[in-house]
Design an enzyme around this catalytic site. Structure first.
Site, short mmCIF file in Angstrom:
data_model
loop_
_atom_site.label_atom_id
_atom_site.label_comp_id
_atom_site.label_asym_id
_atom_site.label_seq_id
_atom_site.Cartn_x
_atom_site.Cartn_y
_atom_site.Cartn_z
CD GLN A 196 3.39 -48.06 -49.14
OE1 GLN A 196 2.50 -47.48 -49.21
NE2 GLN A 196 4.76 -47.67 -49.63
CG PHE A 227 0.52 -45.79 -55.53
CD1 PHE A 227 1.52 -46.12 -56.45
CD2 PHE A 227 -0.83 -46.36 -55.41
CE1 PHE A 227 1.05 -46.74 -57.65
CE2 PHE A 227 -1.00 -47.01 -56.62
CZ PHE A 227 0.10 -47.38 -57.75
CD GLU A 231 6.34 -44.87 -45.77
OE1 GLU A 231 6.03 -44.22 -46.76
OE2 GLU A 231 7.16 -44.51 -45.14
NE ARG A 309 12.64 -38.63 -49.89
CZ ARG A 309 13.90 -39.05 -50.35
NH1 ARG A 309 14.17 -38.83 -51.89
NH2 ARG A 309 14.53 -39.99 -50.13
NE ARG A 341 5.51 -44.25 -58.35
CZ ARG A 341 5.14 -45.08 -59.33
NH1 ARG A 341 3.74 -45.08 -59.74
NH2 ARG A 341 5.82 -46.08 -59.77
CG PHE A 343 8.31 -39.27 -48.49
CD1 PHE A 343 7.31 -39.97 -48.04
CD2 PHE A 343 9.31 -38.63 -47.64
CE1 PHE A 343 7.47 -40.48 -46.52
CE2 PHE A 343 9.14 -38.74 -46.35
CZ PHE A 343 8.35 -39.55 -45.77
CB THR A 441 16.00 -37.84 -45.25
OG1 THR A 441 14.48 -37.92 -44.88
CG2 THR A 441 16.31 -37.57 -46.61
CB ALA A 510 12.64 -44.08 -49.43
CD GLU A 730 9.24 -42.42 -53.21
OE1 GLU A 730 10.62 -43.00 -52.92
OE2 GLU A 730 8.73 -41.89 -52.71
N1 MTE Z 1 4.24 -49.55 -58.04
C1 MTE Z 1 3.02 -50.15 -58.00
N2 MTE Z 1 2.52 -50.83 -58.86
N3 MTE Z 1 2.35 -49.82 -57.05
C2 MTE Z 1 2.56 -49.21 -56.03
O1 MTE Z 1 1.91 -48.94 -55.03
N4 MTE Z 1 4.48 -47.43 -54.87
C3 MTE Z 1 5.57 -46.73 -55.24
C4 MTE Z 1 6.55 -47.37 -56.21
N5 MTE Z 1 6.11 -48.09 -57.46
C5 MTE Z 1 4.18 -48.43 -55.99
C6 MTE Z 1 4.58 -48.70 -57.10
C7 MTE Z 1 6.17 -46.29 -54.09
S1 MTE Z 1 5.55 -44.76 -53.58
C8 MTE Z 1 7.27 -46.39 -53.97
S2 MTE Z 1 8.44 -45.97 -52.47
C9 MTE Z 1 8.00 -47.74 -54.47
O2 MTE Z 1 7.24 -48.39 -55.51
C10 MTE Z 1 8.44 -48.73 -53.42
O3 MTE Z 1 8.79 -49.99 -53.84
P1 MTE Z 1 10.51 -50.16 -54.26
O4 MTE Z 1 11.25 -49.43 -53.10
O5 MTE Z 1 10.47 -51.71 -54.06
O6 MTE Z 1 10.47 -49.65 -55.47
C1 QUE Z 2 11.91 -40.95 -47.49
C2 QUE Z 2 10.81 -41.91 -46.97
C3 QUE Z 2 10.70 -41.90 -45.52
C4 QUE Z 2 11.52 -41.04 -44.69
C5 QUE Z 2 12.40 -40.27 -45.31
C6 QUE Z 2 12.59 -40.31 -46.62
C7 QUE Z 2 9.62 -42.75 -45.08
C8 QUE Z 2 9.61 -42.78 -43.57
C9 QUE Z 2 10.41 -41.92 -42.93
C10 QUE Z 2 10.16 -42.07 -41.38
C11 QUE Z 2 10.94 -40.79 -40.75
C12 QUE Z 2 10.91 -40.88 -39.32
C13 QUE Z 2 10.57 -42.03 -38.54
C14 QUE Z 2 9.86 -43.05 -39.25
C15 QUE Z 2 9.89 -43.17 -40.69
O1 QUE Z 2 11.33 -41.24 -43.54
O2 QUE Z 2 9.10 -43.49 -46.04
O3 QUE Z 2 9.49 -44.11 -38.65
O4 QUE Z 2 10.60 -41.96 -37.39
O5 QUE Z 2 8.50 -43.54 -43.18
O6 QUE Z 2 13.55 -39.44 -47.22
O7 QUE Z 2 10.00 -42.54 -47.86
MO1 MOS Z 3 6.77 -44.47 -51.51
S1 MOS Z 3 5.84 -42.80 -50.75
O1 MOS Z 3 8.08 -43.90 -50.36
O2 MOS Z 3 5.81 -45.41 -50.04
#
Ligand code: MTE
Ligand code: QUE
Ligand code: MOS
Length: 774
Positions: A196, A227, A231, A309, A341, A343, A441, A510, A730
């Site tokens: 991701q 999901f 990441e 979060r 998902r 977070f 954030t 996010a 999410e």
């Molecule tokens: N949907 C599918 N089919 N597969 C995935 O891995 N990941 C989820 C969500 N929906 C996911 C999914 C998560 S954790 C996130 S953060 C968002 O998709 C990321 O994609 P977007 O920001 O483009 O919505």
């Molecule tokens: C939601 C997210 C992320 C987040 C904050 C959110 C995320 C993520 C990071 C993050 C924070 C500090 C770092 C970095 C990444 O923050 O996915 O490299 O230095 O990676 O509210 O989903």
């Molecule tokens: Mo989704 S947990 O922010 O990859």
């Protein structure tokens, strides 16, 4: 055209015909080798020695590498403190320590038992309680303070005190962590990864190998699900494959088996949240004091942001006039927990949804009434405990509409009648909400860039930092660009993500992947559009072709973009009525030596959060929704069914309502899996026992609600985001919580006390609770 339409997902055909290429579908290249990471058989202690001699002699085995072979062995997205391979100190059971290289996976699996570890074991910390007792902390957040909570609690007519516990969750993506590293000229490396976060993968690989960032390219075509699990944690596996590619100068393929993936990688954070809540006779919350403890596992990973979060989402959909929220990430000898998902949002929101059920039971009021009384308002009670004001808050409307549309009170009466039969079955009903803050954030991550290339036949290739994991981000970007140029969606292709085309990308996370990258793609498209309109205007004015100058910077007097309509493959100059086919205009632009490619950078405006005071505007906007679930519980076995779920969401003006419906459906089911059947079991040594589909229970089709309705309200006011859409990925995950609160509601009919269950509410958990009532 295109925006708001249900065009099919760009991989839908490929996914059902087998045409979609995932990492392990890539054809083998000459001399390619297979890589197998092997984990340590202890959760804590010191790794004294690794003996690979016998394994290397096995047929088909070429090499073995350990920590000392890496140029740099530490990685970590936020804090670089996690070894790629165990050096001496062991963090968790099955933590990778050796990588074995062979000519086939078969050979590797046969040689694996010959690898011997010499370990000096140490006592492992396996629970949040033990970690608190031993004061093992990874991170302590600044407290969130609003109003005067001690005063409010003192004055509250009612108070409840206790703790709420929820478990972890395995991501259970279909494609395990996977990557292939190709050695290039001059020591460069190309990584194809199921990640991701291609930029993070590039970064970790470069550092591990002693290369600079410009010597590593990371390419992501798609993931078979992420999901959140890919990441941060795709990166160390990419580094292992890259190490082999570098050392052996051969392509190296590392694709984990499901079992290895489940034991080696981190999961959703379990939380234990202590609370004291005060409320009046009507159930109005007067004050909430809470201390959140997240199990970070062995290393920091993204835990601090996840805890943040959770603290931001402790309010759920409810106004807290007085609050004092503290948060801690504890260090244990578990796999390093990571993004999943929601977070941290689900762990925060579930705490207050559980508390609302408790308040209702304590006062003997319907829980929905308590929710409506505490729901954030539109004119008043519309500021969160961190000082962000809600804009166009749809929550009161969502609660009211779903209550009416789903006959809440009529069904409540029927349930009471049913439950009074005492026939070994008891039903429960509960409505919960999601108010999910959209933006990273960590402010700096709220940026993205895009590259849009228009070819001579008028077709378009787009590249951004977004990665496709099934969520449909490619399709949404395709729609945005096709709409901008007024051409059919199939004339736009979203290309594989590559750090070569888009640099310094944020993770696709996010829920803001489509927001950020769609906005960047739109911005680049508009620049090209402006140039084409300028060209057309000059053609209409009769300027000789070769004399047409570069497009001037935006100037209303020179060029009025609104005068041009790009639609149905035609470009029309509205004042004169003159029309040119899009492809003709594109060709003329090329002949006139005008650029048909554009790069754009986008950043989310309006974000500002003061971490020192825990006050400000961390989010761009909120995605909201409500869900009503009805369950039936067998009081003799603890088994249950979800009879019906109704979901109502505000997604602004959806870019693709069909894809969004898929996201809402999948997220809800994944959420209900987390709170019902998905329980992680470990033995006393900290080894994961539920490490395969046969021992870990995700929902199947029969576990989904028997009746399942999903609807969206109309909202045209979300001006913060591209085409007034809202992020969807999410937020609906949190609606799965309604199944857990409905089970808690069912239990209320069997006891005069407040039901006391953990999450997940497995049949065993419910049966044990019922046994306490007899
Ligand atoms: N949907 C599918 N089919 N597969 C995935 O891995 N990941 C989820 C969500 N929906 C996911 C999914 C998560 S954790 C996130 S953060 C968002 O998709 C990321 O994609 P977007 O920001 O483009 O919505
Ligand atoms: C939601 C997210 C992320 C987040 C904050 C959110 C995320 C993520 C990071 C993050 C924070 C500090 C770092 C970095 C990444 O923050 O996915 O490299 O230095 O990676 O509210 O989903
Ligand atoms: Mo989704 S947990 O922010 O990859």
């Amino acid at each position: 055209m295109s925006i708001g339409q249900n065009i099919p997902h760009d991989s839908s055909r490929g996914h059902v015909t087998g045409g979609s290429v995932f990492i392990d579908d890539r054809a083998l290249t000459q001399k390619e080798v297979f890589v197998l990471p092997i984990g340590v058989p202890a959760a804590a202690g010191t790794l004294k020695k690794v003996d690979t001699e016998a394994a290397i002699k096995a047929p088909g085995i070429l090499a073995a590498f350990t920590a000392k072979d890496l140029h740099h062995n530490m990685w970590g997205t936020i804090v670089p403190e996690q070894p790629i391979l165990v050096d001496q100190k062991i963090g968790y059971y099955d933590e990778p320590a050796v990588i074995l290289v062979g000519t086939s996976m078969d050979a590797l699996l046969r040689a694996k038992p010959f690898v011997k570890f010499e370990i000096e074991k140490a006592p492992a910390i396996l629970t949040i309680d033990e970690a608190i007792e031993k004061q093992q902390f990874i991170y302590k957040a600044n407290a969130f303070v609003c109003g005067n909570v001690d005063d409010a609690l003192k004055k509250s007519p009612h108070r409840l005190q206790g703790f709420f516990e929820c478990g972890g969750q395995e991501h259970f993506y279909m494609e395990s962590q996977a990557c292939i590293a190709y050695p290039l000229e001059d020591g460069q490396v190309e990584i194809h990864s199921s990640s991701q976060h291609p930029s993070e993968t590039q970064h970790v690989v470069a550092e591990a190998l002693g290369l600079q960032l410009h010597e590593v390219v990371c390419i992501v075509k798609r993931m078979g699900g992420g999901f959140g699990g890919k990441e941060s944690q795709a990166a160390p596996f990419a580094a292992m494959a890259a190490l082999v590619a570098q050392k052996m100068q051969r392509p190296a393929r590392l694709c984990l088996s499901k079992d290895d993936d489940m034991v080696m990688t981190g999961k959703r954070h379990p939380f234990k949240n202590f609370y004291e809540i005060g409320f009046d006779n009507e159930g109005h919350i007067l004050g909430l004091k809470a201390q959140l403890y997240a199990d970070g596992g062995a290393y920091a990973d993204l835990s601090s942001s996840i805890l943040d979060r959770a603290m931001f989402h402790i309010d759920g959909a409810y106004y807290l006039p007085n609050a004092h929220i503290e948060g801690f990430v504890v260090r244990t000898n578990m796999h390093s927990n990571t993004a999943f998902r929601g977070f941290g949002g689900p762990q925060g929101t579930m705490t207050i949804e559980s508390l609302i059920e408790d308040i209702a039971k304590h006062l003997n009021i319907d829980a929905l009434t308590v929710r409506e009384r505490n729901c954030y308002g539109q004119e008043k009670n519309n500021v969160t405990h961190y000082g962000q004001k809600l804009d166009h808050n749809p929550l009161p409307e969502l609660f009211t509409r779903l209550k009416n549309d789903s006959d809440y009170f009529k069904r409540r009466e029927e349930i009471e009648k049913f439950n009074s039969l005492n026939n070994g079955k008891v039903r429960g009903l509960s409505m919960t909400a999601t108010k999910f803050g959209i933006a990273f954030t960590a402010r700096f991550l709220n940026q993205g860039n895009s590259l849009v290339n228009v070819h001579k036949d008028g077709t378009v290739q787009v590249s951004t930092g977004a990665t496709e994991m099934g969520q449909g981000v490619n399709t949404k970007i395709q729609q945005i660009v096709a709409h901008a140029f007024g051409i059919p969606a199939p004339d736009v292709k979203v290309m594989a993500t590559s750090t070569e085309k888009n640099h310094n990308t944020s993770p696709t996370a996010a829920s803001s992947g489509s927001d950020i990258n769609g906005s960047a793609a739109l911005k680049a498209s508009l620049e090209i559009k402006k140039r084409l309109a300028w060209l057309f205007q000059n053609i209409i004015a009769g300027t000789p072709m070769n004399d047409i100058a570069e497009c001037p910077p935006v100037d209303e007097k020179l060029l009025r973009l609104e005068d041009f309509d790009f639609n149905h493959g035609q470009v029309k100059h509205l004042p004169s009525g003159q029309t040119l086919p899009w492809a003709d205009l594109v060709k003329k632009a090329y002949l006139n030596r005008m650029s048909l490619g554009e790069y754009a950078h986008f950043k989310t405006e309006g974000l500002g959060f003061d971490k020192a005071r825990s006050m400000g505007t961390p989010f761009s906007y909120f995605t909201n929704g409500v869900a009503l679930s009805e369950v039936q519980l067998d009081t003799w076995t603890g088994e249950y069914k979800v009879l019906r779920t109704d979901i109502l969401m505000d997604l602004g003006r959806p870019l693709n309502p069909g894809i969004d419906r898929g996201q809402v459906t999948g997220a809800f089911v994944q959420g209900m899996g987390w709170v019902t059947s998905e329980k992680l079991f470990y033995n006393k040594d900290g080894r994961l026992l539920s490490h395969s589909p046969t021992t870990y229970k995700i929902p199947n089709i029969q576990d989904t609600p028997r009746v399942f309705n999903i609807e969206f309200i109309e909202n045209h006011e979300n001006r913060q985001n591209v085409h007034r859409s809202k992020a969807v990925g999410e937020p609906p995950f949190l609606l799965g919580i309604s199944v857990w609160t409905a089970l808690k509601d069912a239990l209320k009919y069997k006891t005069s006390k407040i039901p006391n269950i953990k999450s997940p509410a497995t049949p065993e958990e419910l049966l044990m609770e019922l046994a306490r009532y007899e």
